[in-house]
Design a protein around this motif. Structure first.
Motif, PDB file in Angstrom:
ATOM      1  N   GLU A 270       0.848  -1.187   0.000  1.00  0.00           N
ATOM      2  CA  GLU A 270       0.000   0.000   0.000  1.00  0.00           C
ATOM      3  C   GLU A 270       0.881   1.234   0.000  1.00  0.00           C
ATOM      4  OE1 GLU A 270      -3.881   0.597   2.342  1.00  0.00           O
ATOM      5  OE2 GLU A 270      -2.387   1.738   3.495  1.00  0.00           O
ATOM      6  N   ASP A 271       0.723   2.060  -1.022  1.00  0.00           N
ATOM      7  CA  ASP A 271       1.577   3.237  -1.192  1.00  0.00           C
ATOM      8  C   ASP A 271       3.046   2.864  -1.035  1.00  0.00           C
ATOM      9  OD1 ASP A 271      -0.580   4.825  -1.745  1.00  0.00           O
ATOM     10  OD2 ASP A 271      -0.757   5.633   0.286  1.00  0.00           O
ATOM     11  N   ASP A 272       3.422   1.763  -1.693  1.00  0.00           N
ATOM     12  CA  ASP A 272       4.808   1.307  -1.812  1.00  0.00           C
ATOM     13  C   ASP A 272       5.371   0.696  -0.532  1.00  0.00           C
ATOM     14  OD1 ASP A 272       4.653   2.503  -4.393  1.00  0.00           O
ATOM     15  OD2 ASP A 272       5.249   4.428  -3.521  1.00  0.00           O
ATOM     16  N   VAL A 273       4.541   0.505   0.481  1.00  0.00           N
ATOM     17  CA  VAL A 273       4.986  -0.080   1.741  1.00  0.00           C
ATOM     18  C   VAL A 273       4.326  -1.453   1.911  1.00  0.00           C
ATOM     19  CG1 VAL A 273       5.000   0.170   4.257  1.00  0.00           C
ATOM     20  CG2 VAL A 273       5.325   2.173   2.798  1.00  0.00           C
ATOM     21  N   LEU A 274       5.103  -2.445   2.325  1.00  0.00           N
ATOM     22  CA  LEU A 274       4.595  -3.792   2.534  1.00  0.00           C
ATOM     23  C   LEU A 274       3.751  -3.830   3.805  1.00  0.00           C
ATOM     24  CD1 LEU A 274       4.654  -6.714   1.488  1.00  0.00           C
ATOM     25  CD2 LEU A 274       6.692  -7.087   2.887  1.00  0.00           C
ATOM     26  N   ARG A 275       2.459  -4.108   3.655  1.00  0.00           N
ATOM     27  CA  ARG A 275       1.536  -4.104   4.785  1.00  0.00           C
ATOM     28  C   ARG A 275       1.142  -5.510   5.245  1.00  0.00           C
ATOM     29  NH1 ARG A 275       2.296   0.894   6.714  1.00  0.00           N
ATOM     30  NH2 ARG A 275       1.673   2.525   5.223  1.00  0.00           N
ATOM     31  N   ARG A 276       1.234  -6.486   4.348  1.00  0.00           N
ATOM     32  CA  ARG A 276       0.887  -7.868   4.715  1.00  0.00           C
ATOM     33  C   ARG A 276       1.787  -8.810   3.949  1.00  0.00           C
ATOM     34  NH1 ARG A 276      -1.882 -11.876   2.544  1.00  0.00           N
ATOM     35  NH2 ARG A 276      -2.626 -10.598   0.797  1.00  0.00           N
ATOM     36  N   PHE A 277       2.252  -9.881   4.606  1.00  0.00           N
ATOM     37  CA  PHE A 277       3.140 -10.838   3.945  1.00  0.00           C
ATOM     38  C   PHE A 277       2.930 -12.210   4.585  1.00  0.00           C
ATOM     39  CE2 PHE A 277       7.116 -13.104   3.230  1.00  0.00           C
ATOM     40  CZ  PHE A 277       7.400 -12.796   1.910  1.00  0.00           C
ATOM     41  N   THR A 278       2.420 -13.143   3.797  1.00  0.00           N
ATOM     42  CA  THR A 278       2.234 -14.521   4.226  1.00  0.00           C
ATOM     43  C   THR A 278       2.956 -15.422   3.235  1.00  0.00           C
ATOM     44  OG1 THR A 278       0.065 -14.008   5.161  1.00  0.00           O
ATOM     45  CG2 THR A 278       0.549 -16.332   4.750  1.00  0.00           C
ATOM     46  N   ALA A 279       3.811 -16.321   3.733  1.00  0.00           N
ATOM     47  CA  ALA A 279       4.598 -17.177   2.853  1.00  0.00           C
ATOM     48  C   ALA A 279       4.769 -18.545   3.485  1.00  0.00           C
ATOM     49  CB  ALA A 279       5.957 -16.553   2.572  1.00  0.00           C
ATOM     50  N   ASP A 280       4.903 -19.549   2.626  1.00  0.00           N
ATOM     51  CA  ASP A 280       5.109 -20.922   3.108  1.00  0.00           C
ATOM     52  C   ASP A 280       3.999 -21.348   4.061  1.00  0.00           C
ATOM     53  OD1 ASP A 280       7.592 -20.963   1.709  1.00  0.00           O
ATOM     54  OD2 ASP A 280       8.507 -19.898   3.404  1.00  0.00           O
TER      55      ASP A 280
END
Length: 364
Positions: A270-280
């Protein structure tokens, strides 16, 4: 060309707002200096020259055109910051003199011109001359983390993506320069001008599109030629789908968001900032430092590293051609009111379509 100890001499072509951004970025580096400014508007060039000297830089020489600058100075890199419809021709002119080139987004507004530039860039690369197009958001930490996760398969099978640019631009904005909102020089509206960075990120994450369908219209700004609102759906070679939305009719101005979804995770910027990250299969903690670096700094670092190492930069003219072809495909699909194949647009099968006919007005 500069050697390893001599600062690169840089020419800024176009001394408007974005020209100031490029000049400031170059001036902040120890290995480069702005020695030439090119603009037919003497007042604009003089203002940028004063800005640089006030910052402690040597006074650059002002030229009325790029040819004069290339003949009258020993520049090793040209930054093209003129209206979009002039980009490709100026870049070809510099490459023909074996001078490195940085082009502000978009690459151009005309896909045939972009293809010719792509061929010129390939020829120049064979002689060690690099060319790059500004897509600085690929260098934002959050964007880079998402791309790395995708390449490593940490999101599983990619299934979908959503990209939206919800901005506001007033009628005064479009009236502030004669080229704004025109097909000839702006090449499109909310998608081409404001949304092309988001298109580039979408392609970086999802790969090349296969087919595109779209609707573009002037929802609020009826004095311009181009669209102020567009919605498109895309299918990709990996089987995933995406929606793409761009508008300059969202008062008072919203946010830019890109979300990517897969069977084992996903992310949202959002507006170039990582707000959510789910992996593996599990949610991950976000880094403390999530704000992106300012402006064009990271991309210029990549460009000068490429020059110094004799390599191609992280973002090439050919990457930018794909983004331009995607934008063109959206306009063609809206004009024809049917899906179009990305490859057909990229290869020129729709070059004769007058996309200005595809920008509708809202009902009522």
């Amino acid at each position: 060309m500069a050697d390893s100890t001599t600062p690169h001499q840089v020419a800024i072509v176009g001394c408007g707002i974005i020209g100031h951004t490029h000049a400031d970025t170059v001036a902040a580096r120890a290995d480069a200096v702005v020695t030439a400014l090119v603009d037919g508007d003497e007042a604009a060039a003089s203002a940028l020259a004063a800005r640089l000297t006030e910052a402690g830089q040597p006074e650059p020489t002002v030229y009325a055109d790029l040819g004069a600058a290339l003949a009258g100075s020993d520049v090793s890199l040209v930054a093209i910051c003129t209206p979009s419809g002039t980009h490709a021709a100026l870049a070809e002119q510099a490459l023909a003199q074996k001078v490195h080139v940085v082009i502000e987004k978009p690459l151009d507004v005309d896909l045939p011109r972009a293809r010719r530039l792509g061929a010129a860039a390939t020829r120049a690369a064979n002689h060690g001359v690099i060319s790059s197009v500004i897509s600085q958001h690929r260098f934002d930490p959050g964007s880079a983390r998402v791309a790395e996760a995708i390449r490593a398969g940490r999101f599983g099978q990619l299934t979908s993506a959503v990209a939206t640019v919800a901005w506001w631009r007033s009628d005064e904005y479009y009236a502030s320069a004669g080229w704004r909102g025109t097909w000839a020089q702006d090449g499109g509206g909310a998608l081409m001008n404001q949304g092309v960075h988001t298109v580039d990120l979408l392609l970086w994450f999802m790969g090349r599109p296969v087919s595109i369908q779209a609707q573009a219209l002037r929802a609020a700004h009826h004095a311009i030629e181009v669209e102020d609102t567009v919605v498109a759906t895309l299918t990709f070679e990996n089987g995933a789908v995406a929606t793409l939305h761009a508008t300059t009719a969202a008062f008072p101005g919203g946010r830019t968001r890109v979300s990517v979804h897969g069977t084992a995770g996903g992310a949202e910027l959002e507006d170039d900032v990582l707000r959510r990250f789910t992996a593996d299969g599990k949610e991950a903690d976000l880094p403390v430092e999530t704000e992106p670096p300012g402006g064009h700094v990271a991309q210029y670092a990549d460009i000068f590293d490429a020059i110094g190492n004799g390599e191609q930069p992280g973002i090439t003219v050919h990457d930018a051609i794909d983004a331009l072809a995607t934008v063109r495909a959206v306009y063609v699909a809206s004009t024809l009111q049917r899906p179009v194949k990305f490859a057909d647009v990229l290869e020129g099968r729709y070059d004769d379509v007058d996309v200005s006919r595809g920008i509708g007005l809202p009902p009522g």
